[in-house]
Design an enzyme around this catalytic site. Structure first.
Site, PDB file in Angstrom:
ATOM      1  N   GLN A  72       0.777  -1.224  -0.044  1.00 37.71           N
ATOM      2  CA  GLN A  72      -0.102   0.049   0.150  1.00 37.71           C
ATOM      3  C   GLN A  72       0.795   1.417  -0.033  1.00 37.71           C
ATOM      4  OE1 GLN A  72      -3.034   0.826  -0.435  1.00 37.71           O
ATOM      5  NE2 GLN A  72      -3.914  -1.334  -0.445  1.00 37.71           N
ATOM      6  N   SER A  73       1.945   1.186  -0.894  1.00 36.53           N
ATOM      7  CA  SER A  73       2.855   2.291  -0.576  1.00 36.53           C
ATOM      8  C   SER A  73       2.354   3.622  -1.366  1.00 36.53           C
ATOM      9  CB  SER A  73       3.994   2.084  -1.467  1.00 36.53           C
ATOM     10  OG  SER A  73       4.804   3.179  -1.825  1.00 36.53           O
ATOM     11  N   ASN A  74       2.421   4.692  -0.505  1.00 35.96           N
ATOM     12  CA  ASN A  74       1.877   6.096  -0.932  1.00 35.96           C
ATOM     13  C   ASN A  74       2.884   6.573  -2.055  1.00 35.96           C
ATOM     14  OD1 ASN A  74      -0.440   6.408   0.817  1.00 35.96           O
ATOM     15  ND2 ASN A  74       1.383   6.588   2.410  1.00 35.96           N
ATOM     16  N   CYS A  76       4.762   4.952  -3.955  1.00 34.84           N
ATOM     17  CA  CYS A  76       4.529   4.109  -5.499  1.00 34.84           C
ATOM     18  C   CYS A  76       3.487   4.768  -6.399  1.00 34.84           C
ATOM     19  CB  CYS A  76       4.603   2.626  -5.308  1.00 34.84           C
ATOM     20  SG  CYS A  76       6.141   1.910  -4.743  1.00 34.84           S
TER      21      CYS A  76
END
Ligand SMILES: *Cc1c(COP(=O)(O)O)cnc(C)c1O
Length: 321
Positions: A72-74, A76
């Site tokens: 859930q990388s912001n 990325c």
């Protein structure tokens, strides 16, 4: 001139948080810097770093962005948006296995046209290296954006962000923010030093020990300083970090984060996130209640974004109570 592309919505607003301050007994004055509103695909702190990283990518003639992160990388999600905005391809290497539901940041990665490579049980760095090598071999002209956008180039985004805050007329006693890969705190600390700032830049660690994060941030700040003209040597001890709130580890939302998310929402109408700003704000609330900041100080919470994470599981279900 430092190469930079301008696509963030700047300056981001600074707002008072009087109801939250009152709820905490009026011990301190509270401000928030709204970097959740930087404008790139739901905003967040990575946008500022990307203004400098994208300039470097373009100067290198890159046609593709590659980066890596948590599922859930912001970071990325913002890389994917930057790639789309500049007509580039994007590969995201994400840790673990694809979840059943592609929601929140994962949904956005997909909408933004990024190609996702899951590491499964493999090592993230190894998978990233192999992905980059393959793209290069295929003539796709990839540019590698470091983890969290945190290298000397990315950190410049936050050196300029500090200057932006000063230009808005603020000189808080404390700047408090979530700190993880360290680029945000490095940039702020660097510009604070250059400006002779008398306040403190306090990073609430998300997932590292004080010693590790101080070392990372000091190295980044020292390296970034060269881009601004002359090297300033930062020592780990120059960097203020609190690691008392890392709780169950990265991405594990607990009572601290839930309370912070609820109290910001209900007193100020502000949305935090489960992984970064919820934890940093929870830490800040604890420090305020414990009397860590002297009475009457002005404390600025630097909101670094991440709000799409509210809609990811298991957070959404937990928050729905
Ligand atoms: C990446 C991120 C951070 C941490 O910033 P670093 O520069 O990696 O220390 C904080 N908040 C949010 C919402 C993030 O996505």
């Amino acid at each position: 001139m430092i190469p930079r592309l301008h696509f963030a919505h700047l300056p981001t607003p600074v707002e008072p948080m009087p109801r939250l301050a009152a709820e905490l007994g009026g011990r301190v004055r509270l401000l928030v810097k709204r970097d959740d509103q930087t404008g790139l695909a739901l905003g967040g702190n990575k946008t500022r770093k990307l203004e400098f990283l994208m300039a470097e990518a373009q100067a290198n003639g890159a046609k593709m962005l590659i980066s890596a992160g948590a599922g859930q990388s912001n970071h990325c999600r913002q890389v994917a948006a930057a790639a789309a905005h500049f007509g580039m391809d994007c590969i995201l290497v994400l840790r673990g296995n694809p979840p059943e539901e592609r929601n929140a940041n994962l949904l956005l990665d997909d909408l933004l046209g990024a190609h996702v490579v899951w590491t499964g049980d493999a090592n993230l760095q190894e998978t990233l290296k192999a992905t980059y090598a393959l793209a290069q071999k295929n003539g796709q002209r990839p540019y590698l954006i470091p983890y969290g956008g945190s290298n000397a180039t990315g950190a410049l985004g936050y050196a300029f962000a500090f200057d932006e805050l000063c230009a808005q007329g603020y000189q808080p006693d404390w700047i408090v923010m979530a700190s993880s890969s360290g680029g945000t705190q490095a940039g702020l600390s660097l510009a604070a030093r250059r400006a002779g700032f008398r306040g403190h830049v306090l990073g609430i660690s998300i997932d590292h020990s004080v010693a590790d994060l101080q070392k990372t941030v000091a190295a980044l700040a020292s390296d970034a300083s060269e881009r601004l003209g002359e090297r300033i040597e930062f020592l780990p001890a120059d960097i203020e970090v609190n690691d008392a709130f890392t709780g169950g580890g990265y991405g594990v939302m607990g009572a601290l984060e839930v309370e912070a998310i609820r109290i910001f929402a209900r007193t100020e109408g502000l949305l935090l996130d489960p992984v970064y700003t919820g934890r940093a704000a929870g830490g800040m609330l604890t420090l305020i209640r414990d009397g860590f900041f002297s009475r009457g100080s002005e404390v600025l919470f630097w909101h670094t974004g991440g709000t799409p994470g509210l809609f990811a599981e298991p957070y959404a279900k937990m928050l729905a109570g």
